[in-house]
Design an enzyme around this catalytic site. Structure first.
Site, PDB file in Angstrom:
ATOM      1  N   LYS A  49       4.235   0.482  10.591  1.00 26.55           N
ATOM      2  CA  LYS A  49       4.293   1.810   9.981  1.00 26.55           C
ATOM      3  C   LYS A  49       3.952   2.889  10.996  1.00 26.55           C
ATOM      4  CE  LYS A  49       3.302   0.447   5.404  1.00 26.55           C
ATOM      5  NZ  LYS A  49       2.165   0.011   4.613  1.00 26.55           N
ATOM      6  N   GLU A  95       0.881  -1.155   0.000  1.00 26.62           N
ATOM      7  CA  GLU A  95       0.000   0.000   0.000  1.00 26.62           C
ATOM      8  C   GLU A  95       0.932   1.221   0.000  1.00 26.62           C
ATOM      9  OE1 GLU A  95      -3.586   1.630   2.774  1.00 26.62           O
ATOM     10  OE2 GLU A  95      -2.833  -0.372   3.188  1.00 26.62           O
ATOM     11  N   ARG A 141       4.843 -13.454   9.208  1.00 32.01           N
ATOM     12  CA  ARG A 141       5.514 -12.184   8.945  1.00 32.01           C
ATOM     13  C   ARG A 141       6.837 -12.130   9.707  1.00 32.01           C
ATOM     14  NH1 ARG A 141       1.961  -8.341   8.972  1.00 32.01           N
ATOM     15  NH2 ARG A 141       3.297  -6.583   9.365  1.00 32.01           N
TER      16      ARG A 141
HETATM   17  P1  ATP Z   1       2.339  -2.326   8.171  1.00 36.69           P
HETATM   18  O1  ATP Z   1       1.631  -3.301   9.059  1.00 36.69           O
HETATM   19  O2  ATP Z   1       3.684  -1.928   8.632  1.00 36.69           O
HETATM   20  O3  ATP Z   1       1.477  -1.165   7.765  1.00 36.69           O
HETATM   21  P2  ATP Z   1       1.538  -3.643   5.824  1.00 36.69           P
HETATM   22  O4  ATP Z   1       1.484  -5.101   5.822  1.00 36.69           O
HETATM   23  O5  ATP Z   1       0.245  -2.967   6.000  1.00 36.69           O
HETATM   24  O6  ATP Z   1       2.635  -3.150   6.843  1.00 36.69           O
HETATM   25  P3  ATP Z   1       1.714  -3.329   3.050  1.00 36.69           P
HETATM   26  O7  ATP Z   1       2.226  -2.191   2.276  1.00 36.69           O
HETATM   27  O8  ATP Z   1       0.269  -3.603   2.992  1.00 36.69           O
HETATM   28  O9  ATP Z   1       2.186  -3.075   4.522  1.00 36.69           O
HETATM   29  O10 ATP Z   1       2.541  -4.648   2.760  1.00 36.69           O
HETATM   30  C1  ATP Z   1       2.916  -5.080   1.480  1.00 36.69           C
HETATM   31  C2  ATP Z   1       3.286  -6.524   1.522  1.00 36.69           C
HETATM   32  O11 ATP Z   1       4.369  -6.724   2.415  1.00 36.69           O
HETATM   33  C3  ATP Z   1       2.148  -7.387   2.000  1.00 36.69           C
HETATM   34  O12 ATP Z   1       2.019  -8.486   1.111  1.00 36.69           O
HETATM   35  C4  ATP Z   1       2.568  -7.844   3.359  1.00 36.69           C
HETATM   36  O13 ATP Z   1       2.145  -9.156   3.584  1.00 36.69           O
HETATM   37  C5  ATP Z   1       4.091  -7.773   3.299  1.00 36.69           C
HETATM   38  N1  ATP Z   1       4.632  -7.478   4.614  1.00 36.69           N
HETATM   39  C6  ATP Z   1       4.434  -6.367   5.352  1.00 36.69           C
HETATM   40  N2  ATP Z   1       5.059  -6.463   6.541  1.00 36.69           N
HETATM   41  C7  ATP Z   1       5.679  -7.663   6.549  1.00 36.69           C
HETATM   42  C8  ATP Z   1       6.499  -8.365   7.488  1.00 36.69           C
HETATM   43  N3  ATP Z   1       6.797  -7.846   8.691  1.00 36.69           N
HETATM   44  N4  ATP Z   1       6.964  -9.595   7.148  1.00 36.69           N
HETATM   45  C9  ATP Z   1       6.676 -10.130   5.950  1.00 36.69           C
HETATM   46  N5  ATP Z   1       5.915  -9.539   5.022  1.00 36.69           N
HETATM   47  C10 ATP Z   1       5.417  -8.318   5.301  1.00 36.69           C
HETATM   48 MG    MG Z   2      -1.375  -3.419   4.677  1.00 37.53          MG
END
Ligand code: ATP
Ligand code: MG
Length: 556
Positions: A277, A36, A267
């Protein structure tokens, strides 16, 4: 010259892929990385990027970078640009072309009309509170909305008027018609569309209804022909809806089979780090760090400035693997991967970070010898460089003491050490007037000459010629958080950034962006008019003290 990498190990995701290729379900695989654009990429994203692009690489398939930009309010072009740039850096084969979920808004809407027309979705006009109350909870089943029995014609009419902008935000939503008594709360008629009169960073004011993430994501995957949609474990309970939606749309002829398969993995959580974030934004906005790309931040932009390498992240991803159970990985593993790679690529140099003078009293004034010093001890093909040696040198302050503690092998009155790549010297004391350590060198002990190791010493000290060294700013970065499981700013390490003025051997050039090993200190990158420490040589957080004991570098 790269060390051969161990063959990549199998895991449950590869087993699914291999079975799908073997059975002919798929001829080739397509994965995706779907951020995102509402922040910078962090170390957790690196795991996902290496997993998705790595599988495409290994099986000769494709991986899409797709922006999940279905939420109009939180997204910005700045993040889009930074994410593309970062993925290019981490994935050499990525061509820089990104896809945007917002490009599929028309199809998503068409699919919504199909569902409404087929009796699989309805417009609900309850308030948000009513809806959340009637959804029930883990112990109570939900109850049907009074609007659930609207006819397909009524639903289509209302949906079109929602799209046309006739209603205020929150007046209606489109919901899937599944089962309010399902034990899986995600199947209790999830919301598919909401009204939001907001400007989108790419579609502008074209839309005033926006798809919910849980509805949009499976459609994005299907439109792109994703074969294996890898996501983190929190989405496991969403999988039944993912399949429900795609199967109904395939039955209705809107999608082709085979449909994408969602597979969940754990994760990444890291010690001494925050990866959410929200917490990262707090660090930036509270000015606890110097922006998103501060070298201490667990962002990929920060890591890049610090001198971490893409190869280090790929090694890390391979080493930690993928699993079905959440675990916290020690930050040391990431640092070790970086060290290992930097060790292979970084030329060696000598730099004195906390200088005091050393005067070799029996070495002629005005004399200078050019020593030939290897650029890398394991890579003779990298050649040697000349390093000037003279009567006055800089050495590390901690390499001299008047009263040595037990096990101290460096300079103290009466002790002999080797000046790295040069002579053995014997310390005779400290001169208060000139603030210099005094010593005498022992002829015939110059490294690389016959008999140079006749005098045995336990300490080995690096140095720089006082006349020829260059003073330069060096920033010593350390871990941003001082405890294992930090919650936020209360646990910041007050010593995570320290500026010193170092004395560098003349071969070091600050203007080129390059990474070096400063012998005994770690890996340092130049650029931005100073050197930055990427990592120390050893894990300085493990309680270990070597007393400065070092072996004589191989005489070549
Ligand atoms: P945050 O929780 O920090 O906002 P998010 O998952 O919402 O992170 P996205 O931009 O939606 O952030 O994530 C993009 C991709 O990265 C998704 O497919 C998510 O599964 C993966 N991702 C995000 N954080 C992790 C993590 N800590 N370990 C593995 N994959 C991750
Ligand atoms: Mg997300």
């Amino acid at each position: 010259m790269n060390k051969p990498q161990p063959p990549s190990t199998s895991n449950f995701i590869k087993q699914v892929i291999e079975a799908d290729l073997a059975s002919g379900k798929h001829k080739t695989i397509v994965t995706r990385f779907p951020p995102e654009p509402n922040g910078y990429l962090h170390f957790g994203h690196a795991k996902s990027i290496c997993l998705n692009f790595g599988l495409a690489r290994e099986y000769g398939g494709r991986c899409n970078l797709r922006f999940d930009d279905t939420n109009p309010e939180k997204e910005e072009q700045e993040y889009v640009d930074s994410i593309i740039d970062t993925v290019k850096w981490l994935v050499p084969e990525f061509d820089g072309k990104a896809l945007y979920a917002s490009d599929y808004f028309d199809f998503m809407y068409q699919a919504a009309e199909h569902l409404a027309g087929a009796g699989l979705a309805y417009v609900d006009s309850q308030s948000a509170e009513e809806m959340s109350r009637s959804r029930g909870d883990f112990t109570h089943p939900g109850t049907d909305s009074p609007f659930r029995s609207r006819t397909p014609e009524e639903n289509l009419d209302l949906l079109r008027r929602m799209k046309a902008g006739e209603f205020a935000d929150g007046a209606h939503v489109l919901r899937a018609r599944i089962d309010l008594r399902s034990p899986n709360i995600n199947l209790r008629d999830p919301v598919l569309y909401r009204i939001k009169k907001a400007t989108h960073h790419r579609t502008g004011d074209k839309w005033c209804i926006y798809p919910m993430y849980t509805y949009a994501h499976p459609l994005e995957d299907a439109v792109e022909g994703i074969t294996h949609s890898l996501c983190t474990l929190e989405f496991e309970d969403q999988r039944p809806f993912y399949d429900w939606l795609l199967n109904h749309l395939a039955d209705g002829g809107l999608l082709k089979r085979p449909l994408p398969q969602q597979i969940e993995f754990a994760r990444l959580n890291l010690t001494h780090t925050v990866l959410s974030k929200r917490k990262l934004i707090e660090l930036v906005e509270g000015k606890y760090v110097d922006g998103w790309d501060d070298p201490r931040m667990p962002t990929l932009a920060g890591a890049r400035r610090r001198g971490y390498t893409p190869e280090g992240f790929w090694r890390f991803a391979e080493r930690i693997g993928v699993s079905k159970a959440n675990q916290t990985v020690d930050l040391t593993i990431l640092e070790d991967c970086m060290r290992e790679h930097l060790n292979e690529i970084a030329p060696r140099r000598m730099a004195v970070l906390d200088p005091i003078r050393l005067v070799i009293e029996n070495y002629p004034e005005g004399k200078e010898e050019m020593l030939e010093v290897p650029n890398h001890p394991q890579k003779p093909e990298w050649g040697k460089r000349p390093v000037p040696f003279s009567r006055e040198l800089w050495i590390e302050r901690e390499d001299f003491t008047e009263k040595p503690p037990k096990g101290y092998f460096r300079l103290f009155p009466g002790n002999k050490v080797r000046l790295r790549y040069a002579y053995v010297v014997e310390c005779v004391g400290y001169d208060m007037a000139t603030k210099s350590v005094r010593c005498n060198y022992i002829e015939g002990t110059r490294s690389g000459t016959p008999g140079s190791d006749a005098v045995k010493v336990k300490g080995n000290v690096h140095w720089a010629s006082a006349k020829r060294a260059r003073a330069a700013p060096v920033v010593l970065y350390d871990r941003l958080f001082r405890i294992d499981q930090p919650e936020g700013v209360d646990h910041l390490n007050p010593e995570s950034k320290r500026l010193v003025t170092a004395q560098l051997e003349p071969a070091l050039d600050i203007t080129e962006r390059e990474t070096f090993q400063f012998e005994r200190h770690g890996y340092f990158s130049s650029g931005d008019d100073h050197f930055k420490r990427a990592t120390t040589l050893r894990d300085s957080w493990a309680a270990s003290f070597t007393g400065g004991r070092a072996t004589e570098p191989a005489a070549t």
